[in-house]
Motif scaffolding. Structure first.
Motif, PDB file in Angstrom:
ATOM      1  N   MET A  57      -6.055 -14.468  -0.352  1.00  0.00           N
ATOM      2  CA  MET A  57      -5.613 -13.913   0.937  1.00  0.00           C
ATOM      3  C   MET A  57      -4.423 -14.714   1.465  1.00  0.00           C
ATOM      4  O   MET A  57      -4.458 -15.945   1.486  1.00  0.00           O
ATOM      5  N   GLU A  63      -6.413 -16.402   9.690  1.00  0.00           N
ATOM      6  CA  GLU A  63      -6.908 -17.776   9.542  1.00  0.00           C
ATOM      7  C   GLU A  63      -6.235 -18.732  10.523  1.00  0.00           C
ATOM      8  O   GLU A  63      -6.157 -19.941  10.256  1.00  0.00           O
ATOM      9  N   TYR A 248     -15.490 -12.093   3.837  1.00  0.00           N
ATOM     10  CA  TYR A 248     -14.265 -11.322   3.555  1.00  0.00           C
ATOM     11  C   TYR A 248     -14.445 -10.559   2.255  1.00  0.00           C
ATOM     12  O   TYR A 248     -15.204 -10.968   1.364  1.00  0.00           O
ATOM     13  N   ALA A 261     -16.817 -16.224   1.727  1.00  0.00           N
ATOM     14  CA  ALA A 261     -17.172 -17.381   0.908  1.00  0.00           C
ATOM     15  C   ALA A 261     -17.967 -18.321   1.789  1.00  0.00           C
ATOM     16  O   ALA A 261     -17.807 -18.315   3.007  1.00  0.00           O
ATOM     17  N   ARG A 303     -12.806 -26.576  -2.434  1.00  0.00           N
ATOM     18  CA  ARG A 303     -11.551 -26.648  -1.685  1.00  0.00           C
ATOM     19  C   ARG A 303     -11.198 -28.116  -1.450  1.00  0.00           C
ATOM     20  O   ARG A 303     -12.080 -28.909  -1.138  1.00  0.00           O
ATOM     21  N   ARG A 330      -8.257 -24.436   2.692  1.00  0.00           N
ATOM     22  CA  ARG A 330      -8.479 -22.984   2.581  1.00  0.00           C
ATOM     23  C   ARG A 330      -7.194 -22.215   2.331  1.00  0.00           C
ATOM     24  O   ARG A 330      -7.205 -20.988   2.280  1.00  0.00           O
ATOM     25  N   TRP A 390      -6.805 -23.359  -3.185  1.00  0.00           N
ATOM     26  CA  TRP A 390      -7.721 -22.282  -2.769  1.00  0.00           C
ATOM     27  C   TRP A 390      -7.075 -21.449  -1.678  1.00  0.00           C
ATOM     28  O   TRP A 390      -6.411 -21.956  -0.816  1.00  0.00           O
ATOM     29  N   ASN A 391      -7.372 -20.153  -1.673  1.00  0.00           N
ATOM     30  CA  ASN A 391      -7.183 -19.304  -0.500  1.00  0.00           C
ATOM     31  C   ASN A 391      -8.313 -18.331  -0.407  1.00  0.00           C
ATOM     32  O   ASN A 391      -8.575 -17.626  -1.351  1.00  0.00           O
TER      33      ASN A 391
HETATM   34  N1  GLY Z   1      -9.286 -19.020   2.595  1.00  0.00           N
HETATM   35  C1  GLY Z   1     -10.518 -18.507   2.187  1.00  0.00           C
HETATM   36  C2  GLY Z   1     -11.562 -19.492   1.914  1.00  0.00           C
HETATM   37  O1  GLY Z   1     -11.298 -20.685   1.934  1.00  0.00           O
HETATM   38  O2  GLY Z   1     -12.676 -19.113   1.659  1.00  0.00           O
END
Ligand code: GLY
Length: 391
Positions: A57, A63, A248, A261, A303, A330, A390-391
């Motif tokens: 994302m 965010e 999400y 997540a 993360r 994130r 990570w995203n």
């Molecule tokens: N940015 C999404 C996550 O860290 O789950």
């Protein structure tokens, strides 16, 4: 170029050694190599870290959280670079990286969920971010598959997505075509490296190498697949509050849906039945058709978190010639373009002082505790194998 005085910069040595073959590392390698620098990337298992789990994302709006104003500024800047970055990468490689621009719907299932969501949307709007509240009928017009129970929502039209499992190989291909070379071995100490500049882009592994406060923050993620090879029955990224659960859902053209997540202060990679249950329940509450999909993968990733949830970008204090690009927590995928540009400017000495970097410099954490991977003393290092973002 920002070089350390004590390193060997002879003609056979690389100009730049990047530690970490995740999206950040390969993007920096690509940018540096296209500027004519000799680049090596150190990673025993490139692209195998958190980016394998990440949903992709590109969500500076959804965010944007309370108390993270400077981070939101960097996310917004990087997201604005994504269209050009994606086009350039596709041009360089011919790879479709799954960049999609349908936008993100943020929804609340119950009245309480909607109240919680609206507080955040009001904050985001207060920052001038493009959040458009939608009536339930407008929501369903955009996304008929949403459950009738969903009370309301808002559109973040500029929050896009990309597929990290396509992105990382594409970045590697682009970097290698530009001349970067992979060294598929772990780096235990920065003193092992001889290069003009070393860039630590090692995700959670940055802690052991630099002494910086990067810690693993576990996330469990599911991958589902729509039946019969069809694309999912929804087009937007859906971010929702469902009976207090945050979830999400990220649809891909190929039929995959990423559902995430958990956010856990743990460093194991176990997948728990409870987490799968909560994520699936929340997902199905928002989009009932998900119940008909195949559950094809359950994974956990780490993360690279920091004390202020923001990345660590810039010179490592006390270590000339060492730059850090880590702790993206994130936001690793969305922050890839801006990180690569800013770090490459530092490597090449171009651009002068960069105000964008100021809030994210490594020295904001004060004195470091000896940097266990920087010197050959101490015995608690972990090899930098968890290298990614990570995203
Ligand atoms: N940015 C999404 C996550 O860290 O789950």
């Amino acid at each position: 170029m920002v070089t350390g005085e004590s390193v060997d910069t002879g003609p056979t040595q690389p100009d730049v050694a990047v530690v970490g073959g995740g999206p950040i590392g390969w993007a920096i390698a690509w940018r540096c190599a296209t500027r004519g620098l000799r680049v090596v990337v150190h990673d025993p298992a490139p692209g195998s870290g958190a980016s394998q789990v990440a949903a992709g994302m590109l969500a500076p709006v959804a965010e944007a959280y309370f108390g993270e104003r400077e981070l939101t500024g960097l996310l917004t800047e990087s997201a604005s670079r994504w269209p050009g970055f994606a086009a350039e990468l596709t041009e360089a490689t011919g790879v479709d990286i799954g960049y999609r621009t349908e936008g993100t719907l943020m929804v609340g299932l119950t009245a309480d969920d909607l109240a919680e969501a609206r507080r955040l949307w009001a904050y985001q709007q207060g920052l001038g971010l493009p959040v458009t509240p939608l009536r339930p009928s407008q929501l369903r017009e955009r996304e008929p598959a949403l459950a009738p129970r969903v009370r309301g929502g808002a559109l973040a039209a500029t929050d896009h997505q990309v597929d990290p499992r396509r992105l990382v190989p594409a970045l590697r291909l682009a970097a290698e075509r530009a001349g970067a070379v992979l060294v598929a071995e772990p780096v235990r100490w920065l003193s092992e490296i001889t290069a003009g500049v070393t860039v630590v882009a090692a995700g959670c592994g940055a802690a052991a190498l630099t002494g910086l406060p990067v810690r693993p923050v576990k996330g469990q993620v599911l991958r589902l697949r729509a039946p019969d090879g069809a694309p999912p029955g929804f087009r937007h990224v859906i971010r929702g509050y469902a009976d207090g659960e945050h979830v999400y859902l990220v649809p891909r053209e190929c039929g995959e849906v990423v559902v995430g997540a958990t956010v856990e202060e743990r460093s194991d990679l176990e997948v728990s039945a409870g987490a799968v249950l909560r994520l699936l329940r929340a997902a199905v509450d928002l989009l009932p058709e998900i119940a008909e999909y195949d559950l094809v993968e359950t994974t956990a990733g780490l993360r690279p978190g920091t004390p202020d949830n923001a990345p660590i970008l810039g010179p490592l204090p006390g270590h000339p010639g060492v730059l850090v690009a880590a702790g993206h927590h994130r936001h690793g995928i969305v922050l890839t373009p801006v990180t690569a540009d800013l770090i490459t400017d530092l490597v090449t000495g171009g651009g002068g002082p960069e105000p964008l970097l100021a809030p994210f410099r490594p020295d904001r954490f004060g004195d470091l505790p000896g940097g266990v991977g920087v010197t050959a003393t101490g015995s608690t290092f972990q090899p930098a194998t968890e290298v990614d973002t990570w995203n």
